[in-house]
Design an enzyme around this catalytic site. Structure first.
Site: not given
Length: 1333
Positions: A271, A566-567, A990, A1050
Site C-alpha cells: 500500500d 580501542d573503545d 569356520d 557355528d
C-alpha cells in the site's frame, strides 16, 4: 535566501538522498522543460534512434556515451535498458518482444535487428514530446547524471534540488502541480517541518487562497497531522481511515511475503498510501513471530483510534524474489494479515509495476557521506582525527613497543602457497600497496612466514589478514589482564553525560620492537613481507594493546574514563566537568600521536552504545542487534551451531534470569557421551530463552551508598540469585542476575548444603561489590534451617562447611528467612521451567514449583489424615504438640511436616504406592531410576522404608525391565571344553569372509585341530554350498588325517543342512554347535582367524588381490610357530619332527616316529597337561570379569537381550532392549538354558541361550498391574492368572505385540482392555474360572 533559511536547508540536505525523487509522477510540459534545461547544463543530449539513418553510427555514438559515463552504465543490463528507452514507440514494442524471446541479445544486436525491420517503415514519428523525454531519461537517471559530474558538489546538488525546484515551480501559473505531483518535496515543506518553520516560510504556500474543496481538504489534513504530532503521539494513516495521505498517487496490490527464518508465507498488502508496516496479532501468534514492547504509543484507525504498543523484531522478508529486512507494528485487526508501507519500498529502492503487478529493485546510488564534525569546543584537537591524518608509520614510544617473545628460536613454520582468484588478488594487491605506501609493512627476508587469508567486510568487499595460528604456538603468553566488563560498568555509576572515542586502526598505532619485525613476516603470491606495527591475529596483541592504552590514559581511567581495547568511554556527572574530562583524554591521545576515528565517535551524549550495551544514567541494557541475533537464530543442526547459539546467549546471561536452568537441556547435548538428538525439549528451551529477551530488564548501576539485597535459592541442578538495591522510591531494582549449574559432586549435596552453596557462589560472583560494604547487606533465603547453620558458633559438621564459614567471615551481612512463595525471582532462577507448555505472558517472575506432580488438594489431605489414624507413631505426633516441638515437626493444614519441608506419611500403604507410581510413570521425568526417583520424592514426602519400597517398585516395572540396559558384569563363568586325547580327534571349523577377490576366491575355509592347534587353510567362495564344503573337507582333511570324532562349528546353514548331516553320518563324527553370538564357545577358531588375517596383511597388504598366492606360506608359518597353549609347534606335535625353515638349518627327526611309541605317548601327555593348564589360566582370567551366575529354575520368567544376540532384533533404535518375558523350560548345560519360545519364532531362533544373554524378569503382582499399553495388545494367546485390585479385575495375559509383531509379550491389563483385544478368550477364561463379573 536568508541565512536562517539557508542553514535549515543545509541541515536538511545533509540527510537527504537523491533516491527521494523516486515518487515523482508528472505530465506538465513546463516542469519537463525545466528539467531539460537543468539537464542540458550537465549531461550531453542523446537523440532518439532513427532506423532510416545509419545504425552503426548511432551504435558508435551510444558506445562513446557509455564509455564516458561508466558509473551510470556498469553492466549490460543498464546499457540495454537505456537503448530501449531511446527507441520510438513502435520500435520499442518490437525490441521488447524480440528480447523476451532471446534474453541473450546485446544492446548492439537489439539496435541492428530493429533497424532491419523498421527501417523501411515510413510515416510520422514521435519527436521530443513529453513522453519521449520520460522514456529518454527518467528522474532517477537525471539525479544520477547530476551526481556523477565531478564539478557538481554532493551537498550543493541536494541543496539545489530541495530549494530551487520548489522555488521555481512556485512561479508557474499551474499552482497545484508541485503539491500534488512532487510528493517528497511536498512532505518536506508541509508535513515534515516544524511549526515554527512553517510560519517563517509562507511564500512556499500556494498563492491562491480560493482553493477547491479537495485542496482545502489536503490543507486541513496536513494541519491535523501537525497538531497531532504536538501530543507526542504518531498517527498511521490508511485509506480506510479518517486522515488520508493525498500527497502521492496511491496504489495497492497483494503479494505473498516469504519469511524464510520462520518457514512460512503470509498475504501482504503493498500500500503506497501507508506510512508504516503493520501486522495483525493473529498472524504473529500463528507463526510465532518474536515481538518486543514499543515505548512510543501510536494511534491508528479512523473514528475510534486504537493504540499500538508492540512491534516485531526486524524480519527477513522476500517479496517477488526481493529480500528486505524490516519490522512491523502489531495491530489487533486489519483487512489483511500484514501491510508494507510506501516508506519501506522507498528505503529499499523498490518500484511497483502497476501493469504487471510486480515489484522491481533498482540499483542503489552510492553517495559520499561526510563524517561527523568535531565539536567546535574541541577544534584544537582536529589534527588527531582520521580526517586530517592518513595512515602512516607511527613513532615508537619507549617501553610500549610490541615485543614478540618466543618459546624457542629454532622453529619452522609450514610453507604452502595457495592459488588466488582474481578478486582476492586485487584485494591483496590493494592491501600490500597501501601498507608499503604508509610504511607499516616492508619486504622481508625471514625464513619463517605465515600465510594470508581473506575475510568479508560488512560492505561485501574482502579484507586481507594474516593467519598467525602457526606462529602463535611458539609465542610466550602475555598475562596482562583484560578488564572485566562488569567492573567497567560499575565505574560509570552516577554519570549523566558520555563521550565515546574510537581509535583509527588501533593496533597499527603501536610499533614493533626493533629486531622483532622478522617474526611477524607473512607470505603471499606477491612475496614475503613483515609488519613494522602490531598486526591483528597475534595471540598477545589484545593484552599488549590493553596495557598500552591503560598506560597512555594513566590516572584518568580511574576517575572518568573506562576503556576496553580501542573503545574509550568518557563519563561525567555534569556538562562543565565533561568538557574538562574530554579535553584531558584528547590531550593524552595527542601526546601519544594516536588518531581517533571521527566517524565512530560520539560527543556529549545522554546515552551511548559501548561494548555491546546501551549505557545511560539509569543503567544499561543489551544492544538490540545482539538480542536480534538470538531471536532470529534458527534451530541448531549440530554441536557447532549449538555452541555458537549458547555463546550468544552467554553474552546476555546477566539479563536473563535462570540462564543455567534454561540452557540445561541444551548443554546436555554437548556432553561427550550423549548422542546428538534434537527433541521438543530443546526447542522449547530455545523458545523460553527468546521469550526472556523480548523485553530484557534494565540493570541499574551499582551504588555503594544504597542498601543492598541478595536473594538466593537452589533447585535440584542449579543455584540462582538476584542482587538488588533500594532507590529513592523505596523500591528495589536489580543490579544483576546470576545462575550456575551444579557439578556432579554438588548434585549429591543435601538440601541445606545446596541452599548454602547458592549463597557462597553468589558472594563469590559479586565479591567486588559485597566484600567492602560498611553497612551490613541483607541475604534472603527460603530455607529456614540455613539461618541456624550460618549463625551457629558450634563446630562445623564437615570440612566443606568449615571452609564456607571461614569464607563468610569476609562479608558484613545479616541473613533473614522469607518463604519460597515470596521469594519469586531467586526461586525462578533455580527452578525447572515446564518444557511442555509456553511461559505465561504475565508470569515471567513467578516461581515455578519443581515438584508439582501431585497437587495438595483437599481430597489428598483427607486421604493422608485417614492414613495417619492407622499409624500409631504419626497419630501420636498429630495429637501431641509437645512431641512435635521436640522433634521439630510442624502441623500445617492437618499435615505433619518435618524440618526439611517433607510431608510425613505412613509406611508402605496404598497412598505411598500411588505416589511412587505417579512420579515414576506419570511425571515429567520418564521412568526415572531408583536414585533419581528417591531424590525427587524425598523433596516433598518421606516415610519409613521409602528407599526399599521405591527400589522394589522400580525393579518390578515392566517398562524399565524391557527397555533399560543392565550395567552389571556378565553372568556365567567360562566353561572350557576339555582337550582330546590325540591330534585330529576334535576339530573346529569356520569361514573367513569379506576378503578381496583373488584368483576367483573371496573367502577362506579354516579347520583347526583342537589338540595340536594345527590349521588347514583352503581358499573358497562366499557362495560355497554344503556339498562343496563336504567334498573339500574330505579331500583336504580326512584324506590326510583320518576321520574326526567331533567337530565344533557355528550355526551356519551349511553345517545345519541335511547334506552335512548325511556327510557326518557317513564318516561317523558328531557335530557340536557353539551358542549363537557366544564366541567364547568356539574361541579357538576365532583366535586362529585373527592370527591368519594378521599374517595375510603382513605378506600382501600392498597387493591384497594376491592373497591366494600366499596361503601356503601363511599356513606353514602358523603351523611352525610355538603355540602358547601347548609350548610346541603344531607341526612338531602332529609329525614328530620340525622341518627346516631356511637353507641354513636341517630338519630334526625323532628316533621313533611310530605313533604308538613311548615317546609319542609321552609327548601327547605333555601337550594335554599344557592344554589343561592353559584352560585353567584362561578361566581364571575370564572369571575375574564376571559376576556370580544367577540360577534360573524351570518356570521362571526371563528376558533375552536383543542387541548382542540378534534375537528379534530390528534396525529400529527405539525398539526395547529385551524381548520377553519367556518361561524357562530346563537347564541344558552348565551356563545354558532352554526357553519356551512361541511357535511363531521357534523356527527362526535357537531356543537355547547362554546365561549372559538372559535377565531375570521381576514380577510382583502387588506392585505392578495394568503394565501394558492398551495400544500394544494385538492377539491374546492365553490368560495366565488374574487379580482383584481395588474392585478392578486385572488379567495377566500372553499376547502378540502390535509394536513388534514378531514378539510374544506378557503383562497385566484391565478386564475392559482385554475384552477389546479378544472377547472370546477372555469370556472363556471368566467361565472356566467361575469369575463373578
Amino acid at each position: 535566501m536568508s541565512y536562517a533559511n539557508y542553514r535549515y536547508m543545509k541541515a536538511r540536505a545533509k540527510r537527504w538522498r537523491p533516491e527521494n525523487l523516486d515518487g515523482i509522477q508528472t505530465s506538465d510540459e513546463h516542469l519537463i522543460n525545466l528539467f531539460a534545461k537543468i539537464l542540458s547544463k550537465h549531461v550531453p543530449e542523446i537523440g532518439k534512434f532513427d532506423p532510416n539513418k545509419d545504425v552503426e553510427s548511432y551504435i558508435s555514438k551510444l558506445d562513446q556515451h557509455f564509455t564516458e559515463y561508466p558509473s551510470l552504465f556498469p553492466n549490460e543490463h543498464t546499457k540495454r535498458q537505456y537503448t530501449l528507452n531511446h527507441l520510438e514507440e513502435l520500435e520499442q514494442q518490437f525490441a521488447e518482444r524480440m528480447f523476451s524471446e532471446n534474453g541473450s541479445l546485446t544492446w548492439q544486436e537489439l539496435l541492428r535487428q530493429t533497424g532491419k525491420v523498421q527501417g523501411s517503415n515510413k510515416g510520422d514519428r514521435l519527436t521530443k514530446t513529453f513522453e519521449g523525454f520520460r522514456n529518454q531519461l527518467d528522474k532517477v537517471q537525471f539525479i544520477r547524471k547530476l551526481m556523477s559530474k565531478a564539478n557538481v558538489d554532493d551537498f550543493h546538488t541536494r541543496l539545489f534540488i530541495l530549494w530551487m525546484l520548489p522555488y521555481s515551480l512556485r512561479k508557474l501559473k499551474e499552482r497545484n502541480y508541485w503539491k500534488s505531483e512532487i510528493s517528497e518535496i511536498y512532505d518536506f515543506l508541509e508535513d515534515k517541518r516544524t511549526a515554527s518553520y512553517g510560519k517563517t516560510h509562507k511564500r512556499f504556500q500556494p498563492q491562491n487562497k480560493n482553493l477547491g474543496k479537495e485542496s482545502l481538504s489536503k490543507k486541513n489534513n496536513t494541519t491535523n497531522s501537525r497538531n497531532l504530532r504536538k501530543t507526542n503521539v504518531s498517527r498511521i494513516e490508511y485509506s480506510s481511515n479518517k486522515f488520508l495521505n493525498h500527497t502521492r498517487k496511491r496504489y495497492e496490490m497483494v503479494l505473498q511475503a516469504e519469511l524464510p527464518d520462520f518457514k512460512c508465507s503470509i498475504p501482504c498488502l503493498i500500500d503506497t498510501g501507508a506510512q508504516a508496516n503493520i501486522i495483525t496479532e493473529e498472524t504473529v501468534r500463528a507463526h510465532k513471530l518474536p515481538t518486543r514492547p514499543w515505548s512510543k504509543s501510536v494511534i491508528y484507525g479512523g473514528v475510534y483510534p486504537n493504540k499500538i504498543n508492540r512491534k516485531t523484531i526486524k524480519l527477513n522478508i522476500s517479496l517477488n524474489g526481493i529480500s528486505i529486512k524490516t519490522e512491523f507494528l502489531v495491530v489487533k485487526k486489519f483487512s489483511h494479515p500484514a501491510a508494507i508501507s510506501f516508506t519501506t519500498l522507498y528505503d529499499n529502492n523498490i518500484e511497483i509495476s502497476s501493469s504487471k503487478h510486480t515489484l522491481s529493485q533498482m540499483n542503489k546510488v552510492s553517495n559520499i557521506v561526510k563524517e561527523p564534525e568535531l565539536p567546535d569546543i574541541y577544534k584544537e584537537f582536529k589534527d588527531i582525527t582520521a580526517e586530517t591524518n592518513t595512515e602512516k608509520l607511527p613513532k615508537p614510544i619507549k617501553g610500549l613497543e610490541f615485543e614478540v617473545e618466543l618459546t624457542q628460536e629454532n622453529y619452522r613454520l609450514p610453507i604452502r602457497n595457495y592459488p588466488l582468484p582474481p578478486g582476492k588478488m586485487q584485494a591483496m594487491n590493494d592491501e600490500i600497496n597501501q601498507g608499503l605506501k604508509s610504511g607499516i609493512i616492508r619486504e622481508s627476508k625471514a625464513i619463517n612466514a605465515c600465510p594470508v587469508m581473506f575475510v568479508p567486510k560488512k560492505e561485501g568487499t574482502l579484507r586481507m589478514v594474516v593467519d598467525y595460528k602457526p606462529l602463535n604456538k611458539y609465542v610466550k603468553p602475555n598475562i596482562y589482564p583484560l578488564p572485566l566488563i562488569e567492573q567497567l560498568l560499575a565505574k560509570i555509576q552516577g554519570s549523566t553525560i558520555f563521550t565515546k572515542l574510537d581509535l583509527k586502526s588501533a593496533y597499527h598505532l603501536i610499533r614493533v620492537r626493533k629486531g622483532d619485525e622478522h617474526k611477524l613476516a607473512f607470505r603471499c603470491p606477491r612475496g614475503v613481507f613483515e609488519y613494522l606495527v602490531m598486526p591483528y591475529g597475534i595471540s598477545t596483541a589484545p593484552a599488549h594493546f590493553q596495557y598500552f592504552i591503560n598506560t597512555i590514559l594513566g590516572e584518568a581511567k580511574e576517575s572518568h574514563v573506562v576503556c576496553y581495547m580501542d573503545d574509550i568511554l568518557i563519563h561525567s556527572k555534569s556538562e562543565s566537568e565533561h568538557v574538562k574530562h574530554v579535553k584531558d583524554v584528547l590531550q593524552k591521545l595527542k601526546n601519544a600521536n594516536l588518531i581517533i576515528n571521527q566517524a565512530k565517535c560520539e560527543f556529549h551524549q545522554s546515552q551511548v552504545k559501548f561494548i555491546g550495551y546501551h549505557i545511560s544514567e539509569k543503567g544499561f541494557t543489551p544492544c538490540q542487534e545482539n538480542i536480534d541475533k538470538v531471536l532470529q537464530w534458527k534451530q541448531p543442526k549440530n554441536r557447532k551451531e549449538l555452541r555458537q547459539f549458547l555463546g550468544s546467549v552467554n553474552y546476555l546471561r546477566k539479563f536473563i534470569p535462570k540462564t543455567s536452568q534454561l540452557t540445561h537441556p541444551l548443554n546436555n547435548l554437548l556432553k561427550k557421551d550423549v548422542r546428538w538428538k534434537w527433541t521438543p525439549t530443546q526447542t522449547q528451551a530455545i523458545e523460553n530463552i527468546k521469550q526472556c529477551l523480548v523485553s530484557p530488564p534494565v540493570l541499574r548501576h551499582f551504588d555503594f551508598s544504597k542498601k543492598i539485597l541478595l536473594e538466593t535459592d537452589a533447585s535440584d541442578v542449579a543455584v540462582g540469585a538476584v542482587l538488588s538495591q533500594k532507590h529513592d522510591d523505596d523500591k528495589y531494582y536489580p543490579v544483576g542476575y546470576y545462575s550456575a549449574k551444579m557439578s556432579k559432586a554438588q548434585l549429591n549435596y543435601s538440601v541445606s548444603d545446596k541452599e548454602m552453596l547458592a549463597i557462597i557462589k553468589s558472594l563469590k560472583h559479586w565479591r567486588h561489590y559485597l566484600e567492602s560494604t560498611i553497612e551490613p547487606f541483607k541475604i534472603l533465603t527460603d530455607h529456614r534451617n540455613l539461618i541456624g547453620r550460618i549463625t551457629n558458633e558450634s563446630e562445623p559438621e564437615n570440612k566443606r562447611l568449615a571452609r564456607w564459614q571461614l569464607f563468610l567471615q569476609d562479608f558484613n551481612f545479616e541473613i533473614n528467612y522469607r518463604p519460597g512463595s515470596a521469594n519469586h525471582i531467586a526461586d525462578a532462577l533455580s527452578r525447572i521451567v515446564d518444557e511442555t507448555e509456553p511461559i505465561p505472558k504475565d508470569s515471567e517472575d513467578n516461581s515455578i514449583n519443581f515438584v508439582n506432580q501431585i497437587s495438595i488438594t483437599d481430597d489428598f489431605k483427607n486421604q493422608v489424615v485417614t492414613e495417619y489414624t492407622n499409624d500409631t507413631k504419626l497419630l501420636n505426633l498429630l495429637n501431641n504438640e509437645d512431641k512435635r516441638v521436640e522433634e521439630n515437626i510442624q502441623l500445617k493444614d492437618g499435615l505433619l511436616i518435618n524440618s526439611k519441608d517433607q510431608i510425613l506419611l505412613p509406611n508402605d500403604t496404598q497412598l505411598t504406592r500411588t505416589i511412587i507410581k505417579k512420579y515414576h510413570e506419570e511425571g515429567k521425568l520418564i521412568h526415572p531410576g531408583i536414585e533419581l526417583l528417591t531424590n525427587i520424592i524425598l523433596r516433598r514426602f518421606t516415610w519409613k522404608g521409602i528407599r526399599k519400597q521405591i527400589q522394589e517398585y522400580v525393579q518390578n516395572c515392566h517398562t524399565c525391565q524391557i527397555n533399560k540396559s543392565r550395567n552389571h558384569k556378565p553372568y556365567g563363568p567360562l566353561q572350557p571344553i576339555p582337550p582330546s586325547e590325540r591330534p585330529w580327534e576334535s576339530l573346529s571349523m569356520d569361514f573367513i569372509t569379506a576378503l578381496p577377490e583373488s584368483s576367483g576366491y573371496n573367502a577362506l575355509f579354516v579347520v583347526v585341530d583342537r589338540f595340536s592347534k594345527m590349521a588347514i587353510l583352503v581358499p573358497c567362495t562366499k557362495s560355497i554350498t554344503a556339498e562343496q564344503t563336504a567334498r573339500m573337507f574330505d579331500q583336504r582333511v580326512i584324506a590326510y588325517f583320518g576321520n574326526p570324532k567331533e567337530i565344533i562349528a557355528d550355526n551356519d546353514h551349511i553345517f545345519t543342512s541335511q547334506t552335512w548331516k548325511d556327510f557326518a553320518h557317513k564318516y561317523n563324527f558328531v557335530m557340536k554347535f557353539s551358542l549363537p553370538y557366544r564366541p567364547q564357545t568356539d574361541g579357538q577358531t576365532e583366535r586362529t582367524n585373527q592370527t591368519v588375517e594378521k599374517l595375510l596383511r603382513c605378506v600382501c597388504s600392498t597387493h591384497p588381490n594376491t592373497w591366494v598366492d600366499h596361503i601356503s606360506l601363511v599356513q606353514q608359518s602358523y603351523n611352525n610357530a610355538i603355540h602358547s597353549a601347548t609350548q610346541m609347534t603344531p607341526f612338531e606335535i602332529v609329525h614328530r619332527y620340525s622341518p627346516a625353515l631356511s637353507p641354513l638349518e636341517l630338519p630334526s627327526f625323532s628316533d621313533k616316529t611310530d605313533e604308538n611309541s613311548q615317546e609319542t605317548i609321552q609327548v601327547f601327555q605333555t601337550v594335554k597337561e599344557h592344554l589343561n593348564t592353559n584352560n585353567i589360566k584362561m578361566k581364571k582370567y575370564f572369571d575375574m570379569k564376571i559376576q556370580e551366575i544367577e540360577e534360573f529354575q524351570p518356570g521362571d520368567l526371563v528376558m533375552v537381550k536383543r542387541t548382542k544376540t540378534g534375537f528379534l532384533h530390528k534396525s529400529n533404535k527405539l525398539a526395547p532392549s529385551f524381548a520377553g518375558p519367556f518361561y524357562v523350560l530346563q537347564k541344558s548345560g552348565p551356563n545354558n538354558y532352554e526357553l519356551d519360545l512361541p511357535d511363531s519364532i521357534k523356527h527362526m531362533f535357537s531356543s537355547t541361550f547362554h546365561v549372559s544373554h538372559l535377565e531375570k524378569y521381576r514380577h510382583n503382582s502387588e506392585l505392578n498391574y495394568a503394565t501394558i499399553d492398551e495400544s500394544d495388545i494385538g492377539t491374546i494367546l492365553h490368560i495366565l492368572e488374574h487379580k482383584n485390585r481395588e474392585q478392578v479385575l486385572y488379567l495377566n495375559v500372553k499376547y502378540i505385540s502390535n509394536l513388534n509383531p514378531s514378539t510374544i509379550m506378557s503383562g497385566w491389563t484391565t478386564l475392559a482392555t482385554a475384552l477389546q483385544a479378544d472377547k472370546a478368550i477372555v469370556n472363556d477364561y471368566i467361565k472356566n474360572n467361575n469369575l463373578n463379573i
